[in-house]
Design a protein around this motif. Structure first.
Motif, PDB file in Angstrom:
ATOM      1  N   THR A  93       3.702  11.415   6.279  1.00 31.72           N
ATOM      2  CA  THR A  93       4.862  11.815   5.486  1.00 31.72           C
ATOM      3  C   THR A  93       5.898  10.697   5.438  1.00 31.72           C
ATOM      4  O   THR A  93       6.504  10.446   4.382  1.00 31.72           O
ATOM      5  CB  THR A  93       5.476  13.095   6.079  1.00 31.72           C
ATOM      6  OG1 THR A  93       4.476  14.105   6.127  1.00 31.72           O
ATOM      7  CG2 THR A  93       6.644  13.589   5.247  1.00 31.72           C
TER       8      THR A  93
ATOM      9  N   GLU B 154       4.640   8.078   2.952  1.00 34.29           N
ATOM     10  CA  GLU B 154       4.795   8.516   1.560  1.00 34.29           C
ATOM     11  C   GLU B 154       6.250   8.453   1.118  1.00 34.29           C
ATOM     12  O   GLU B 154       6.549   8.085  -0.024  1.00 34.29           O
ATOM     13  CB  GLU B 154       4.242   9.933   1.401  1.00 34.29           C
ATOM     14  CG  GLU B 154       2.732  10.001   1.494  1.00 34.29           C
ATOM     15  CD  GLU B 154       2.204  11.413   1.546  1.00 34.29           C
ATOM     16  OE1 GLU B 154       3.019  12.360   1.625  1.00 34.29           O
ATOM     17  OE2 GLU B 154       0.981  11.571   1.517  1.00 34.29           O
ATOM     18  N   SER B 155       7.166   8.773   2.012  1.00 33.16           N
ATOM     19  CA  SER B 155       8.587   8.689   1.671  1.00 33.16           C
ATOM     20  C   SER B 155       8.992   7.245   1.404  1.00 33.16           C
ATOM     21  O   SER B 155       9.734   6.959   0.454  1.00 33.16           O
ATOM     22  CB  SER B 155       9.438   9.263   2.798  1.00 33.16           C
ATOM     23  OG  SER B 155       9.155  10.615   2.987  1.00 33.16           O
TER      24      SER B 155
ATOM     25  N   GLN C 101       7.082   4.843   0.358  1.00 32.31           N
ATOM     26  CA  GLN C 101       6.486   4.416  -0.909  1.00 32.31           C
ATOM     27  C   GLN C 101       7.289   4.936  -2.096  1.00 32.31           C
ATOM     28  O   GLN C 101       7.473   4.232  -3.094  1.00 32.31           O
ATOM     29  CB  GLN C 101       5.040   4.897  -0.994  1.00 32.31           C
ATOM     30  CG  GLN C 101       4.104   4.132  -0.102  1.00 32.31           C
ATOM     31  CD  GLN C 101       2.702   4.710  -0.115  1.00 32.31           C
ATOM     32  OE1 GLN C 101       2.503   5.874  -0.464  1.00 32.31           O
ATOM     33  NE2 GLN C 101       1.733   3.911   0.284  1.00 32.31           N
ATOM     34  N   ARG C 102       7.781   6.161  -1.995  1.00 30.00           N
ATOM     35  CA  ARG C 102       8.595   6.702  -3.094  1.00 30.00           C
ATOM     36  C   ARG C 102       9.891   5.908  -3.254  1.00 30.00           C
ATOM     37  O   ARG C 102      10.366   5.704  -4.368  1.00 30.00           O
ATOM     38  CB  ARG C 102       8.903   8.175  -2.832  1.00 30.00           C
ATOM     39  CG  ARG C 102       7.736   9.073  -3.104  1.00 30.00           C
ATOM     40  CD  ARG C 102       8.131  10.535  -3.066  1.00 30.00           C
ATOM     41  NE  ARG C 102       6.947  11.322  -2.874  1.00 30.00           N
ATOM     42  CZ  ARG C 102       6.617  11.953  -1.749  1.00 30.00           C
ATOM     43  NH1 ARG C 102       7.407  11.907  -0.716  1.00 30.00           N
ATOM     44  NH2 ARG C 102       5.507  12.645  -1.660  1.00 30.00           N
TER      45      ARG C 102
ATOM     46  N   PHE D 153       9.660   2.706  -5.364  1.00 23.59           N
ATOM     47  CA  PHE D 153       9.603   2.856  -6.820  1.00 23.59           C
ATOM     48  C   PHE D 153      10.980   3.028  -7.446  1.00 23.59           C
ATOM     49  O   PHE D 153      11.096   3.125  -8.657  1.00 23.59           O
ATOM     50  CB  PHE D 153       8.702   4.028  -7.201  1.00 23.59           C
ATOM     51  CG  PHE D 153       7.260   3.763  -6.937  1.00 23.59           C
ATOM     52  CD1 PHE D 153       6.624   2.677  -7.500  1.00 23.59           C
ATOM     53  CD2 PHE D 153       6.525   4.613  -6.125  1.00 23.59           C
ATOM     54  CE1 PHE D 153       5.285   2.440  -7.267  1.00 23.59           C
ATOM     55  CE2 PHE D 153       5.191   4.376  -5.885  1.00 23.59           C
ATOM     56  CZ  PHE D 153       4.567   3.285  -6.443  1.00 23.59           C
ATOM     57  N   ASN D 154      12.021   3.046  -6.632  1.00 19.89           N
ATOM     58  CA  ASN D 154      13.378   3.175  -7.139  1.00 19.89           C
ATOM     59  C   ASN D 154      13.770   1.878  -7.845  1.00 19.89           C
ATOM     60  O   ASN D 154      13.727   0.794  -7.273  1.00 19.89           O
ATOM     61  CB  ASN D 154      14.333   3.473  -5.987  1.00 19.89           C
ATOM     62  CG  ASN D 154      15.724   3.823  -6.444  1.00 19.89           C
ATOM     63  OD1 ASN D 154      16.051   3.692  -7.630  1.00 19.89           O
ATOM     64  ND2 ASN D 154      16.536   4.273  -5.514  1.00 19.89           N
TER      65      ASN D 154
END
Length: 117
Positions: free
Chosen positions: A62, A65-66, A68-69, A72-73
């Protein structure tokens, strides 16, 4: 037929029948209780340790994944992205932990479906 029997005989036979029914219920309960005790022992000795380790792996996944998100900012600068990439090294830790746990818990047949998804 019951009129031909004495009252004492009818009373003893009815109490014997009720005692037999109670014995059947008690044996069924005792059998179920012993099986439940075996399942609880299996859960306590094998599964709880592995579930804790699987929870730690899921927590690491988790976090990855956070991170990685966040990458993308579009508002992030190059320096901020490089700092976040350092966090992504957790993926290596995650894969190492997964491999170790697979080796450790693979002999336990009830956990193989959790580790190999």
């Amino acid at each position: 037929m019951l009129k031909n029997m004495s009252f004492q005989w009818r009373l003893m036979s009815s109490f014997s029948f009720m005692g037999f029914l109670v014995l059947i219920v008690a044996l069924t309960g005792w059998n179920g209780n012993s099986r439940l005790s075996n399942h609880i022992n299996t859960l306590a000795t094998n599964n709880l340790l592995s579930l804790d380790s699987l929870w730690k792996i899921k927590e690491g996944q988790t976090q990855i994944e956070s991170a990685q998100r966040i990458l993308f900012n579009s508002e992030l600068t190059l320096k901020q992205r490089q700092d976040i990439l350092a966090l992504l090294t957790l993926r290596t830790t995650y894969s190492v932990q997964t491999r170790c746990l697979k080796r450790l818990y693979s002999p336990i047949p009830s956990l193989q479906f959790l580790l190999y998804e």
